[in-house]
Write a protein that holds these residues in place. Structure first.
Motif, PDB file in Angstrom:
ATOM      1  N   GLU A  61       0.829  -1.213   0.000  1.00  0.00           N
ATOM      2  CA  GLU A  61       0.000   0.000   0.000  1.00  0.00           C
ATOM      3  C   GLU A  61       0.865   1.265   0.000  1.00  0.00           C
ATOM      4  N   ASP A  76      -8.227   6.945 -10.175  1.00  0.00           N
ATOM      5  CA  ASP A  76      -9.086   5.767 -10.352  1.00  0.00           C
ATOM      6  C   ASP A  76      -8.284   4.467 -10.242  1.00  0.00           C
ATOM      7  N   ARG A  79      -7.312   3.897  -6.554  1.00  0.00           N
ATOM      8  CA  ARG A  79      -8.402   3.359  -5.741  1.00  0.00           C
ATOM      9  C   ARG A  79      -8.689   1.902  -6.072  1.00  0.00           C
ATOM     10  N   HIS A  80      -8.668   1.575  -7.383  1.00  0.00           N
ATOM     11  CA  HIS A  80      -8.925   0.209  -7.797  1.00  0.00           C
ATOM     12  C   HIS A  80      -7.861  -0.740  -7.244  1.00  0.00           C
ATOM     13  N   ARG A  81      -6.602  -0.385  -7.407  1.00  0.00           N
ATOM     14  CA  ARG A  81      -5.517  -1.253  -6.921  1.00  0.00           C
ATOM     15  C   ARG A  81      -5.509  -1.352  -5.401  1.00  0.00           C
ATOM     16  N   LEU A  82      -5.840  -0.254  -4.727  1.00  0.00           N
ATOM     17  CA  LEU A  82      -5.903  -0.285  -3.271  1.00  0.00           C
ATOM     18  C   LEU A  82      -7.016  -1.224  -2.808  1.00  0.00           C
ATOM     19  N   GLU A  83      -8.131  -1.172  -3.500  1.00  0.00           N
ATOM     20  CA  GLU A  83      -9.242  -2.070  -3.171  1.00  0.00           C
ATOM     21  C   GLU A  83      -8.843  -3.530  -3.378  1.00  0.00           C
ATOM     22  N   VAL A  84      -8.132  -3.805  -4.469  1.00  0.00           N
ATOM     23  CA  VAL A  84      -7.675  -5.171  -4.740  1.00  0.00           C
ATOM     24  C   VAL A  84      -6.704  -5.632  -3.656  1.00  0.00           C
ATOM     25  N   ARG A  86      -6.491  -4.606  -0.540  1.00  0.00           N
ATOM     26  CA  ARG A  86      -7.164  -4.784   0.746  1.00  0.00           C
ATOM     27  C   ARG A  86      -8.108  -5.984   0.739  1.00  0.00           C
ATOM     28  N   SER A  87      -8.625  -6.356  -0.423  1.00  0.00           N
ATOM     29  CA  SER A  87      -9.529  -7.488  -0.483  1.00  0.00           C
ATOM     30  C   SER A  87      -8.761  -8.820  -0.487  1.00  0.00           C
ATOM     31  N   ASP A  89      -7.372 -10.185  -3.072  1.00  0.00           N
ATOM     32  CA  ASP A  89      -7.447 -10.822  -4.397  1.00  0.00           C
ATOM     33  C   ASP A  89      -6.127 -10.597  -5.102  1.00  0.00           C
TER      34      ASP A  89
END
Length: 94
Positions: A61, A76, A79-84, A86-87, A89
């Protein structure tokens, strides 16, 4: 009167000369190895001091935030990579 062997080296002389040369070259090789090891050796820390700790490993991160701050990725994508991340995946998204 012939003096072929009166003052020359006999078999023992040749043997001692060979042993002496082996010892000489052995000492030369050992000296060269010791000098090279001394020059290449990493400096030792004085007694009572400790080496600095290894640098901390950069977290994914943090690396992503640095890339966003440098402008390498847009908001964008950040945010997308950060979400990935943290999930959890780990499948590549291209």
């Amino acid at each position: 009167m012939t003096y072929w062997n009166d003052h020359g080296m006999n078999g023992w002389g040749f043997g001692l000369m060979a042993v002496g040369m082996l010892l000489f070259w052995g000492l030369v090789v050992v000296a060269v190895v010791l000098v090279v090891r001394h020059l290449v050796q990493t400096p030792q820390h004085p007694q009572g001091t400790h080496p600095s700790p290894p640098p901390e490993r950069v977290q994914p991160e943090q690396l992503l935030a640095v890339r966003f701050a440098r402008g390498e990725i847009d908001a964008d994508e950040y945010r997308h990579r950060l979400e990935v991340l943290r999930s959890g995946d780990s499948s590549p998204t291209g």
